[in-house]
Design a protein around this motif. Structure first.
Motif, PDB file in Angstrom:
ATOM      1  N   VAL A 131       0.842  -1.197   0.000  1.00  0.00           N
ATOM      2  CA  VAL A 131       0.000   0.000   0.000  1.00  0.00           C
ATOM      3  C   VAL A 131       0.877   1.246   0.000  1.00  0.00           C
ATOM      4  CG1 VAL A 131      -1.860   1.194   1.181  1.00  0.00           C
ATOM      5  CG2 VAL A 131      -1.739  -1.297   1.248  1.00  0.00           C
ATOM      6  N   LYS A 132       1.917   1.217   0.842  1.00  0.00           N
ATOM      7  CA  LYS A 132       2.815   2.378   0.939  1.00  0.00           C
ATOM      8  C   LYS A 132       3.468   2.679  -0.400  1.00  0.00           C
ATOM      9  CE  LYS A 132       4.043   3.754   5.310  1.00  0.00           C
ATOM     10  NZ  LYS A 132       4.988   4.271   6.230  1.00  0.00           N
ATOM     11  N   SER A 133       3.963   1.622  -1.031  1.00  0.00           N
ATOM     12  CA  SER A 133       4.686   1.866  -2.269  1.00  0.00           C
ATOM     13  C   SER A 133       3.735   2.289  -3.382  1.00  0.00           C
ATOM     14  CB  SER A 133       5.473   0.624  -2.686  1.00  0.00           C
ATOM     15  OG  SER A 133       4.592  -0.376  -3.098  1.00  0.00           O
ATOM     16  N   LEU A 134       2.523   1.749  -3.327  1.00  0.00           N
ATOM     17  CA  LEU A 134       1.532   2.149  -4.327  1.00  0.00           C
ATOM     18  C   LEU A 134       1.210   3.636  -4.186  1.00  0.00           C
ATOM     19  CD1 LEU A 134       0.306   0.324  -6.420  1.00  0.00           C
ATOM     20  CD2 LEU A 134      -1.731   0.118  -5.005  1.00  0.00           C
ATOM     21  N   LYS A 135       1.026   4.052  -2.936  1.00  0.00           N
ATOM     22  CA  LYS A 135       0.720   5.463  -2.664  1.00  0.00           C
ATOM     23  C   LYS A 135       1.875   6.358  -3.092  1.00  0.00           C
ATOM     24  CE  LYS A 135      -2.501   5.474   1.236  1.00  0.00           C
ATOM     25  NZ  LYS A 135      -2.471   5.365   2.698  1.00  0.00           N
ATOM     26  N   ALA A 136       3.095   5.956  -2.691  1.00  0.00           N
ATOM     27  CA  ALA A 136       4.252   6.793  -3.004  1.00  0.00           C
ATOM     28  C   ALA A 136       4.437   6.917  -4.518  1.00  0.00           C
ATOM     29  CB  ALA A 136       5.512   6.205  -2.369  1.00  0.00           C
ATOM     30  N   THR A 137       4.259   5.774  -5.220  1.00  0.00           N
ATOM     31  CA  THR A 137       4.443   5.797  -6.670  1.00  0.00           C
ATOM     32  C   THR A 137       3.360   6.624  -7.348  1.00  0.00           C
ATOM     33  OG1 THR A 137       5.305   3.561  -6.437  1.00  0.00           O
ATOM     34  CG2 THR A 137       4.917   4.330  -8.659  1.00  0.00           C
ATOM     35  N   ALA A 138       2.109   6.468  -6.875  1.00  0.00           N
ATOM     36  CA  ALA A 138       1.011   7.230  -7.473  1.00  0.00           C
ATOM     37  C   ALA A 138       1.227   8.724  -7.256  1.00  0.00           C
ATOM     38  CB  ALA A 138      -0.315   6.791  -6.863  1.00  0.00           C
ATOM     39  N   TYR A 139       1.628   9.082  -6.050  1.00  0.00           N
ATOM     40  CA  TYR A 139       1.890  10.475  -5.705  1.00  0.00           C
ATOM     41  C   TYR A 139       2.991  11.036  -6.616  1.00  0.00           C
ATOM     42  CZ  TYR A 139       2.964  14.418  -2.504  1.00  0.00           C
ATOM     43  OH  TYR A 139       3.194  15.640  -1.938  1.00  0.00           O
ATOM     44  N   TYR A 140       4.096  10.294  -6.680  1.00  0.00           N
ATOM     45  CA  TYR A 140       5.229  10.765  -7.479  1.00  0.00           C
ATOM     46  C   TYR A 140       4.865  10.822  -8.955  1.00  0.00           C
ATOM     47  CZ  TYR A 140       9.762  10.904  -9.749  1.00  0.00           C
ATOM     48  OH  TYR A 140      10.822  11.252 -10.542  1.00  0.00           O
ATOM     49  N   GLY A 154      18.142   6.529   1.615  1.00  0.00           N
ATOM     50  CA  GLY A 154      18.798   5.973   2.787  1.00  0.00           C
ATOM     51  C   GLY A 154      19.063   4.492   2.632  1.00  0.00           C
ATOM     52  N   PRO A 155      19.517   3.846   3.712  1.00  0.00           N
ATOM     53  CA  PRO A 155      19.960   2.447   3.602  1.00  0.00           C
ATOM     54  C   PRO A 155      18.879   1.479   3.119  1.00  0.00           C
ATOM     55  CG  PRO A 155      19.972   3.221   5.900  1.00  0.00           C
ATOM     56  CD  PRO A 155      19.690   4.404   5.050  1.00  0.00           C
ATOM     57  N   ASN A 156      17.600   1.702   3.487  1.00  0.00           N
ATOM     58  CA  ASN A 156      16.593   0.762   2.990  1.00  0.00           C
ATOM     59  C   ASN A 156      15.913   1.266   1.721  1.00  0.00           C
ATOM     60  OD1 ASN A 156      14.907   2.689   3.901  1.00  0.00           O
ATOM     61  ND2 ASN A 156      13.622   1.344   5.157  1.00  0.00           N
ATOM     62  N   GLY A 157      16.341   2.411   1.232  1.00  0.00           N
ATOM     63  CA  GLY A 157      15.913   2.887  -0.073  1.00  0.00           C
ATOM     64  C   GLY A 157      14.505   3.422  -0.169  1.00  0.00           C
ATOM     65  N   GLY A 158      13.784   3.456   0.921  1.00  0.00           N
ATOM     66  CA  GLY A 158      12.406   3.921   0.824  1.00  0.00           C
ATOM     67  C   GLY A 158      12.198   5.343   1.294  1.00  0.00           C
ATOM     68  N   GLY A 159      13.271   5.988   1.727  1.00  0.00           N
ATOM     69  CA  GLY A 159      13.117   7.335   2.255  1.00  0.00           C
ATOM     70  C   GLY A 159      12.615   7.286   3.690  1.00  0.00           C
ATOM     71  N   VAL A 160      12.415   8.479   4.273  1.00  0.00           N
ATOM     72  CA  VAL A 160      11.972   8.550   5.657  1.00  0.00           C
ATOM     73  C   VAL A 160      10.614   7.861   5.806  1.00  0.00           C
ATOM     74  CG1 VAL A 160      11.800  10.093   7.633  1.00  0.00           C
ATOM     75  CG2 VAL A 160      12.904  10.865   5.537  1.00  0.00           C
ATOM     76  N   GLU A 161      10.517   6.951   6.723  1.00  0.00           N
ATOM     77  CA  GLU A 161       9.275   6.197   6.975  1.00  0.00           C
ATOM     78  C   GLU A 161       8.706   5.621   5.676  1.00  0.00           C
ATOM     79  OE1 GLU A 161       6.576   8.676   9.197  1.00  0.00           O
ATOM     80  OE2 GLU A 161       8.230   9.386  10.449  1.00  0.00           O
ATOM     81  N   ASP A 162       9.563   5.204   4.799  1.00  0.00           N
ATOM     82  CA  ASP A 162       9.158   4.642   3.509  1.00  0.00           C
ATOM     83  C   ASP A 162       8.249   5.564   2.702  1.00  0.00           C
ATOM     84  OD1 ASP A 162      10.512   2.203   3.243  1.00  0.00           O
ATOM     85  OD2 ASP A 162       9.273   1.328   4.810  1.00  0.00           O
ATOM     86  N   SER A 198      12.078  14.560   5.459  1.00  0.00           N
ATOM     87  CA  SER A 198      10.759  14.475   6.087  1.00  0.00           C
ATOM     88  C   SER A 198       9.811  13.689   5.190  1.00  0.00           C
ATOM     89  CB  SER A 198      10.219  15.893   6.331  1.00  0.00           C
ATOM     90  OG  SER A 198       8.844  15.944   6.074  1.00  0.00           O
ATOM     91  N   PRO A 199       8.972  12.844   5.792  1.00  0.00           N
ATOM     92  CA  PRO A 199       8.056  12.049   4.953  1.00  0.00           C
ATOM     93  C   PRO A 199       7.098  12.924   4.162  1.00  0.00           C
ATOM     94  CG  PRO A 199       7.580  11.771   7.309  1.00  0.00           C
ATOM     95  CD  PRO A 199       8.861  12.518   7.207  1.00  0.00           C
ATOM     96  N   LYS A 200       6.842  14.127   4.658  1.00  0.00           N
ATOM     97  CA  LYS A 200       5.909  15.007   3.961  1.00  0.00           C
ATOM     98  C   LYS A 200       6.509  15.568   2.674  1.00  0.00           C
ATOM     99  CE  LYS A 200       2.541  17.181   6.974  1.00  0.00           C
ATOM    100  NZ  LYS A 200       2.563  18.108   8.083  1.00  0.00           N
ATOM    101  N   SER A 201       7.771  15.937   2.746  1.00  0.00           N
ATOM    102  CA  SER A 201       8.333  16.672   1.605  1.00  0.00           C
ATOM    103  C   SER A 201       9.257  15.836   0.729  1.00  0.00           C
ATOM    104  CB  SER A 201       9.070  17.921   2.104  1.00  0.00           C
ATOM    105  OG  SER A 201      10.032  17.552   3.065  1.00  0.00           O
ATOM    106  N   SER A 202       9.467  14.556   1.050  1.00  0.00           N
ATOM    107  CA  SER A 202      10.441  13.814   0.255  1.00  0.00           C
ATOM    108  C   SER A 202       9.970  13.620  -1.187  1.00  0.00           C
ATOM    109  CB  SER A 202      10.769  12.473   0.921  1.00  0.00           C
ATOM    110  OG  SER A 202       9.618  11.700   1.075  1.00  0.00           O
ATOM    111  N   VAL A 203       8.702  13.266  -1.371  1.00  0.00           N
ATOM    112  CA  VAL A 203       8.226  13.078  -2.752  1.00  0.00           C
ATOM    113  C   VAL A 203       8.187  14.408  -3.515  1.00  0.00           C
ATOM    114  CG1 VAL A 203       6.290  12.340  -4.184  1.00  0.00           C
ATOM    115  CG2 VAL A 203       7.047  10.904  -2.302  1.00  0.00           C
ATOM    116  N   PRO A 204       7.639  15.487  -2.919  1.00  0.00           N
ATOM    117  CA  PRO A 204       7.698  16.765  -3.657  1.00  0.00           C
ATOM    118  C   PRO A 204       9.115  17.167  -4.058  1.00  0.00           C
ATOM    119  CG  PRO A 204       6.204  16.964  -1.811  1.00  0.00           C
ATOM    120  CD  PRO A 204       6.831  15.609  -1.699  1.00  0.00           C
ATOM    121  N   THR A 205      10.096  16.884  -3.198  1.00  0.00           N
ATOM    122  CA  THR A 205      11.471  17.233  -3.558  1.00  0.00           C
ATOM    123  C   THR A 205      11.933  16.399  -4.756  1.00  0.00           C
ATOM    124  OG1 THR A 205      11.824  17.592  -1.201  1.00  0.00           O
ATOM    125  CG2 THR A 205      13.753  17.660  -2.599  1.00  0.00           C
ATOM    126  N   LEU A 206      11.529  15.116  -4.757  1.00  0.00           N
ATOM    127  CA  LEU A 206      11.873  14.268  -5.910  1.00  0.00           C
ATOM    128  C   LEU A 206      11.184  14.769  -7.177  1.00  0.00           C
ATOM    129  CD1 LEU A 206      11.784  10.724  -4.287  1.00  0.00           C
ATOM    130  CD2 LEU A 206      13.744  11.808  -5.373  1.00  0.00           C
TER     131      LEU A 206
END
Lengths: 273, 307
Positions: free
Chosen positions: B75-84, B244-252, B160-168
C-alpha cells in the motif's frame, strides 16, 4: 512582455545551471571549506586534492574500461539492429507489417522493471553470472532490436526519404541490403547519430541493470564505483562531488559534441509525422 | 506483361517479403525473448515461493493473497508511486509547456536556452540524486541558505516524509529538458496564420494558447504524458540514491514500486513474491495506459482528421 520573458528564462537558466556549478565548486573544496556557513560561492584554493584521493580509492581505469566493454558492443548492436528494423518498417512492404510494428511500439509502454526479475532469473539459470560473462545480460539485448524507441525514431526519419530512390535502385538491379547499406544509411546518418548518442547516455545512466548483474567488484562500472564510494564515506561530500564530476563529465562532453544532433534529432525526427 | 518480366517480378516480390522479415527479425525475436518470455515466466513464478537457495515451490495464489491482505509496504509503495507519478507528470508537462511557450515567443538566443535546459537530461540520475542531496541538505544545502535570504525557515526536504516526494518531483522537473525540446519543436510547427487570425479577431495570448496552440499540440502533449508516465513508474535510482539504507526514504515515504520489487527480489531473495508484485504492476500500468489512450481519443486533434 519581452522583458518579462527574458527575465523568466534567465532566472530559470540560472536555476538549471546552479546544481552543476555547485558540484563543480564543491569538488575543489576541502572538508573545512565545504561545510562553511554561509556557503562560499567560490573555492578559495583551486585544489585537485579530492580528485587525487578519489583516484587513489577507486581504480578508475578499470571502471572506465568495464563501462566501455559494455558500451562499445551495445553501440554496434543498437546501431545495426535498430536501423535495420526501421528500414524494414519504413521502406519495405510485407504482410502483417503493421501488426509487428504495433507490437514493437507496445513494448515502449511496458516499464522495464516488470520484466527485470524474470530476466535476471533467466540469465542466472544460464549460469553466466559468476564470471566475466556477467557483462552479457547488459550487452546481448542490444543485438535484438536495440530498443523500440530507437526503431520508432529511425523509422520516422526514414519515412521522410523519397521512395523513388529505392525504386530506381531496384530497377538498376540492387538488392535490398545494398539499398539499406549504400543508399539509405548514408542519408540517415544524422538520425543514426542521434540514436547512438541516446544509447551512450542510456548506458552511462543505466544504474539498476549494472547494479544487479555486475556483482563482482572487478567488473564494476563508473556508476557502481560512485555508489560504492558513497557507502564508504557518506559524509565526505567533497569526495563524492569530485566523483560525481567524473561520472557526469563524459555525459556532458558527449552532449557538447552532439548537442546539435541531440536537439535537432528529437525535434525533427522524434515524434512528428 | 511478358513471362520473363512476370517471373522477375515474382522473384522480386519474394525477395522483398523475405528481406522485410529478415530486417525486423532481430527486433521481433528480442521482444519474444526479452519481453513476452519474461512476462510469461514472471506469471508462472508469481505462483511459487522461491528464494535463490531453495527450489521453487508451487503455492497457488498465496503471494497475491499476501500482497492484497497483509503487505503494508504494498500500500505504501503504491501510494508513493502514485503520488510521485501524478505529481511529476502534471508538474513536468505544465512547466515544460510553459517554458516552451515562452521560448517560442520570438526570443533571441533560443538555441542557447534550449541547450541549457536540455543539458540536465543527459546527466545520470545517480549523479543528479547525489547533487540534489547536497543542494537540499537541511543544514549545509544551498537551497535552505538561499531561502534564508527571504526569511523562510529551513525546510526538511528529503528528510521528512511530507516533503520527500515533492522534492523528488522538483528533481524530475530539473531533468525534464527533453520534454521542453519536444514541445518547442511542435510549437514551431503551429501555423502562424492561425495565430494571426486570432489576433485579428481581437484575441489575446491566452486565447491563442487555448484555441490554437493547445489543440494543435494535443498529440505531442499526449506523447509527452505517456513518456513521463512510463518514466515515473520505472523510477528506481532516485529512490535508491536518496532513500537511505533501505531505499524507501523517511518512513518509507518514497518507497517506489520499482524499488520495492528490487528489494523483495535482490535483498530479501523472494523471487516469486517479486514476480507477483511485477504482475500486479503490469496489470495496473496496462489499465492506466488503456484509460489514458481512451481519454486521449476524445481530445486529441489530428490534422485532417487522420488517426
Amino acid at each position: 512582455m519581452k522583458t518579462v520573458s527574458y527575465g523568466f528564462l534567465s532566472l530559470l537558466a540560472m536555476t538549471v545551471f546552479l546544481p552543476m556549478y555547485w558540484i563543480l565548486r564543491s569538488s575543489f573544496m576541502d572538508s573545512m571549506e565545504i561545510f562553511q556557513f554561509p556557503p562560499l560561492w567560490f573555492p578559495q584554493t583551486l585544489s585537485f586534492e579530492n580528485y587525487r584521493e578519489v583516484m587513489e580509492r577507486i581504480h578508475f581505469g578499470r571502471l572506465f574500461l568495464n563501462t566501455f566493454i559494455i558500451l562499445v558492443p551495445v553501440l554496434i548492436g543498437v546501431g545495426f539492429t535498430s536501423s535495420l528494423a526501421a528500414f524494414g518498417f519504413a521502406r519495405i512492404d510485407f504482410p502483417l507489417k503493421n501488426m509487428w510494428f504495433s507490437l514493437v511500439i507496445m513494448t515502449i509502454l511496458l516499464p522495464s522493471i516488470i520484466t527485470l526479475v524474470p530476466t535476471y532469473i533467466g540469465w542466472s539459470k544460464l549460469n553466466v553470472l559468476g564470471d566475466w560473462r556477467q557483462f552479457l545480460p547488459l550487452i546481448v539485448p542490444a543485438f535484438f532490436g536495440g530498443g523500440a524507441f530507437n526503431i520508432f525514431l529511425l523509422r520516422q526519419f526514414l519515412l521522410t526519404i523519397p521512395r523513388e530512390l529505392d525504386e530506381s535502385a531496384i530497377i538498376d538491379g540492387a538488392g535490398y541490403f545494398t539499398i539499406y547499406r549504400s543508399i539509405i544509411m548514408p542519408l540517415a546518418k544524422p538520425a543514426v547519430i542521434v540514436v547512438l548518442l541516446f544509447t551512450f547516455v542510456g548506458v552511462w545512466n543505466d544504474f539498476l541493470g549494472q547494479l544487479i548483474y555486475l556483482g563482482k567488484e572487478q567488473y564494476h562500472t563508473v556508476a557502481l564505483g560512485l555508489q560504492s564510494l558513497r557507502g564508504n564515506l557518506d559524509t565526505r561530500f567533497n569526495l563524492l562531488m569530485a566523483c560525481s564530476v567524473i561520472l557526469v563529465a563524459p555525459a556532458v562532453i558527449v552532449f557538447l559534441i552532439g548537442q546539435r544532433y541531440f536537439i535537432e534529432g528529437i525535434a525533427t525526427t522524434g515524434i512528428k509525422g | 506483361m511478358s513471362a520473363i518480366k512476370q517471373a522477375s517480378y515474382k522473384s522480386y516480390k519474394r525477395q522483398r517479403i523475405l528481406f522485410g522479415y529478415l530486417s525486423i527479425l532481430p527486433a521481433i525475436l528480442g521482444i519474444f525473448i526479452f519481453t513476452i518470455g519474461p512476462l510469461l515466466y514472471s506469471l508462472y513464478l508469481s505462483f511459487t515461493d522461491w528464494s535463490i537457495l531453495k527450489k521453487a515451490e508451487w503455492i497457488g495464489f498465496d503471494n497475491y493473497k499476501h500482497i492484497f491482505t497483509e503487505d503494508l509496504f504494498f500500500v505504501k509503495s503504491l501510494k508513493a508511486t502514485a503520488y510521485y507519478s501524478a505529481g511529476s507528470v502534471i508538474a513536468c508537462i505544465v512547466f515544460c509547456f510553459l517554458v516552451a511557450f515562452v521560448l517560442n515567443l520570438d526570443i533571441k538566443g533560443r538555441a542557447f536556452f534550449r541547450a541549457v535546459f536540455y543539458l540536465p537530461s543527459v546527466i545520470p540520475v545517480l549523479a543528479t540524486s547525489i547533487i540534489f542531496l547536497w543542494l537540499f541538505d537541511v543544514d549545509f544545502g544551498i537551497v535552505n541558505y538561499m531561502l534564508g535570504w527571504f526569511g523562510i525557515d529551513k525546510q526538511m526536504w528529503f528528510s521528512s516524509p511530507k516533503s520527500s516526494v515533492p522534492t523528488l518531483i522538483m528533481m524530475a522537473m530539473w531533468g525534464a529538458g527533453n520534454i521542453i525540446v519536444i514541445f518547442l519543436a511542435g510549437m514551431q510547427d503551429v501555423p502562424k496564420h492561425l495565430l494571426e487570425a486570432v489576433e485579428i479577431d481581437g484575441g489575446n495570448a491566452w486565447t491563442k494558447l487555448t484555441s490554437v496552440t493547445i489543440p494543435l499540440m494535443s498529440p505531442i502533449i499526449f506523447y509527452n504524458v505517456i513518456l513521463c508516465f512510463v518514466n515515473s513508474i520505472t523510477s528506481f535510482t532516485q529512490a535508491f540514491a536518496v532513500g537511505g539504507p533501505n531505499g524507501g526514504g523517511v518512513e518509507d515515504s518514497a518507497l517506489f514500486f520499482a524499488f520495492f520489487i528490487y528489494r523483495e527480489a535482490f535483498k530479501h531473495q523472494n523471487m516469486g513474491y517479486a514476480c507477483a508484485l511485477a504482475m500486479v504492476l503490469f496489470v495496473i500500468v496496462s489499465i492506466l495506459t488503456y484509460l489514458l489512450f481512451k481519454a486521449a481519443s476524445g481530445w486529441i486533434h489530428y490534422e485532417g482528421g487522420k488517426k
